[in-house]
Scaffold this motif. Structure first.
Motif, PDB file in Angstrom:
ATOM      1  N   GLU A 194       0.929  -1.167   0.066  1.00 12.22           N
ATOM      2  CA  GLU A 194      -0.059  -0.058   0.152  1.00 12.22           C
ATOM      3  C   GLU A 194       0.892   1.210   0.087  1.00 12.22           C
ATOM      4  N   SER A 207      -0.623  -6.641   2.972  1.00 13.47           N
ATOM      5  CA  SER A 207      -1.777  -6.830   1.961  1.00 13.47           C
ATOM      6  C   SER A 207      -1.145  -8.220   1.159  1.00 13.47           C
ATOM      7  N   GLN A 260      -1.973  -8.853  -1.952  1.00 20.12           N
ATOM      8  CA  GLN A 260      -2.311  -8.562  -3.219  1.00 20.12           C
ATOM      9  C   GLN A 260      -1.054  -8.732  -4.244  1.00 20.12           C
ATOM     10  N   ARG A 306      -0.816  -3.863  10.125  1.00 18.75           N
ATOM     11  CA  ARG A 306      -0.787  -2.339   9.764  1.00 18.75           C
ATOM     12  C   ARG A 306      -0.359  -1.572  11.070  1.00 18.75           C
ATOM     13  N   GLU A 309      -0.418   1.357  11.893  1.00 18.00           N
ATOM     14  CA  GLU A 309      -0.977   2.920  11.699  1.00 18.00           C
ATOM     15  C   GLU A 309      -1.560   2.961  13.290  1.00 18.00           C
ATOM     16  N   LEU A 342      -7.404  -1.916  13.342  1.00 17.06           N
ATOM     17  CA  LEU A 342      -6.588  -2.901  13.859  1.00 17.06           C
ATOM     18  C   LEU A 342      -5.270  -3.115  13.551  1.00 17.06           C
ATOM     19  N   GLU A 389      -8.571 -11.504  -0.336  1.00 15.86           N
ATOM     20  CA  GLU A 389      -8.224 -10.531  -1.404  1.00 15.86           C
ATOM     21  C   GLU A 389      -8.266 -11.708  -2.647  1.00 15.86           C
ATOM     22  N   GLU A 396     -15.819   2.415   4.791  1.00 11.96           N
ATOM     23  CA  GLU A 396     -15.041   1.506   3.945  1.00 11.96           C
ATOM     24  C   GLU A 396     -14.977  -0.050   4.322  1.00 11.96           C
ATOM     25  N   ILE A 397     -15.472  -0.780   3.715  1.00 13.08           N
ATOM     26  CA  ILE A 397     -15.236  -2.335   3.884  1.00 13.08           C
ATOM     27  C   ILE A 397     -14.316  -2.843   3.057  1.00 13.08           C
ATOM     28  N   ARG A 428      -5.737  -3.078 -12.010  1.00 10.70           N
ATOM     29  CA  ARG A 428      -4.398  -2.933 -11.600  1.00 10.70           C
ATOM     30  C   ARG A 428      -3.658  -2.425 -13.110  1.00 10.70           C
TER      31      ARG A 428
END
Ligand code: 4AD
Ligand code: MG
Length: 463
Positions: free
Chosen positions: A169, A208, A210, A231, A233, A241, A248, A386-387, A393
């Motif tokens: 990200e 992620s 991804q 994360r 953050e 969390l 994904e 946001e879920i 891409r």
């Protein structure tokens, strides 16, 4: 005697059956008529089984009358139709065996209701409460539905690494993975020393799956990953969390429209399954946690989701009467308050926002013909925001290389990711659903810490 779980024992058809149940006492009350009522729960459903224990039991005075909340018991007897409201059957006991006592002086889960904050301090015992039992059963149903949905749509379940060198990200919110030199640590008792880089380069816990997922999608066609993501953050909110579970899917030959359709079908399937298979728990959430959540979920599966571009959303937000703490204009990231306004006041339901400015989205999203926006989509829902976050891409090597340079990323670090564009590149798309946010939405639980067994948040890794 057959051991039967309480979910089955409570069914009307069970009346007349001789059986044994095993579980934990919720309450006991002695009646004047020479017997005790014991409410037992075994986690198989929300409801307790009422046990009628007669004073003729050999251990009635010494044990049965001493049962308190939390004791574990094995009870044998016969299921009979119950005269009491809210239950089809009750168990008339002919034996009560106590496996483990629970000292009422120290057992924390007494009959009075505890706040969710308090229950977080007992994360090891809160699964025994009605709310967490119900949350965990719904969470389990969602996990089952995720696998079934993708299986039925030809998506192959694959696993991506938890330890990785890349920051998908690009937000720099990674936990570093390193080895501990225990000897030095023991001697110094001081700050942690790192002996060497085990991986020869900095490694992190994945934010992620991804990028690795794309390698499989561009070979196997349709895949999904489902695992823990991390994360760092530092946000103490009710929807973040440090460790959460993400699903994904990634599909070759999918464009943004295909991706949005997949996301909507997927969410509706999850919601429908919860309505069909978690009826008792959903009723509980509707009555005790968030009034109206049941109707909300029912109506969402019947109606198409709203669709708006980011640009349209900004226009709505700029021209509405609501007062926001964070001002909005084209190019700013949407805050929770904006997402809530759009879903709760404007669309009044889930909405898929598309075509965000390239400057606020990660390097891998496909740049649109206007050169300013990317083929991104976020699914927003009332109460949670946001879920799902996803995108088509960038499959063009030159554009991707340019975007990476703009993001300050080294081509050498992503050589394998660029190879997917060098060799047989194809349009492809995918998204990530935060499992806990989905559980929050379905159950109406206000705080994300209360829908995951052991929440990891800044300053909290107690259990
Ligand atoms: O929007 P995000 O950051 O997207 C990605 O990570 C993409 N690589 C996914 C993809 O396209 N394959 O995260 C996806 C979702 C969010 O919409 C949100 O539901 C959840 O993950 N999420 C979190 N959930 C709990 N705590 C956090 N700190 C979360 N950060 C993201
Ligand atoms: Mg996002």
């Amino acid at each position: 005697m057959d051991w039967i779980r309480i979910v089955d024992a409570r069914k009307p058809v069970s009346a007349g059956t001789s059986c044994e149940v095993r579980g934990w006492v919720r309450t006991r009350r002695d009646s004047k008529g020479g017997f005790s009522f014991i409410e037992v729960n075994d986690g198989s459903c929300l409801g307790n089984l009422q046990v009628v224990a007669p004073s003729e039991l050999a251990n009635y005075a010494e044990q049965v009358q001493k049962l308190t909340a939390g004791c574990s018991v094995v009870i044998g007897g016969k299921l009979e139709a119950s005269p009491a409201k809210g239950q089809a059957t009750e168990l008339h006991a002919n034996s009560v065996r106590v496996l483990g006592w629970a000292d009422p002086e120290t057992y924390p889960l007494q009959k009075k209701r505890h706040s969710f904050e308090k229950l977080r301090e007992w994360a090891h015992l809160r699964p025994r409460t009605n709310t967490f039992g119900a949350v965990m059963r719904v969470r389990n149903q969602i996990c089952q539905s995720i696998h079934t949905f993708f299986h039925e749509h030809g998506f192959l379940y694959t696993q991506t690494p938890i330890i990785t060198a890349s920051d998908c990200e690009g937000a720099g919110e990674m936990f570093r993975v390193t080895t501990l030199d225990l000897e030095t640590l023991a001697q110094s008792g001081g700050p942690v020393k790192y002996e060497y880089d085990f991986f020869d380069k900095p490694a992190f816990l994945t934010v992620s799956g991804q990028l690795e997922g794309e390698t499989f999608a561009t070979a196997l066609g349709r895949i999904y990953t489902f695992g823990p993501t991390f994360r760092a953050e530092n946000s103490n909110t009710s929807r973040h969390l440090a460790e959460f579970w993400m699903v994904e899917p990634e599909a070759a030959f999918f464009d943004l429209a295909d991706d949005m359709r997949l996301a909507e079908d997927f969410l509706k399937r999850i919601f429908t399954d919860c309505l069909n298979h978690c009826d008792e728990d959903m009723q509980f959430f509707n009555e005790r946690i968030q009034k109206g959540v049941l109707d909300q979920i029912r109506s969402v599966v019947e109606r198409p989701f709203g669709h708006m571009t980011y640009t349209e959303a900004i226009e709505v937000l700029e021209n509405c009467d609501a007062k926001f703490d964070f001002p909005v204009s084209w190019g700013t990231d949407l805050q929770a308050e904006h997402e809530r306004f759009l879903t709760e006041q404007h669309v009044k339901g889930p909405v898929i926002l598309t075509d965000y400015p390239a400057t606020i989205k990660p390097f891998y999203m496909r740049v649109s013909d206007d050169g300013k926006t990317v083929a991104a989509m976020d699914v927003l829902v009332p109460g949670v925001g946001e879920i799902i976050g996803g995108s088509q891409r960038e499959e063009r090597l030159d554009v991707l290389v340019r975007r990476m340079a703009e993001a300050g990323l080294e081509e050498a670090d992503y050589w394998w990711y660029l190879d997917l564009r060098r060799f047989g590149t194809v349009p492809h798309a995918g998204f990530g659903l935060g499992l806990e946010r989905a559980v929050q939405y379905v159950t109406g639980m206000a705080n994300i810490r209360d829908v995951i067994p052991f929440p990891r948040t800044p300053g909290n890794a107690e259990f």
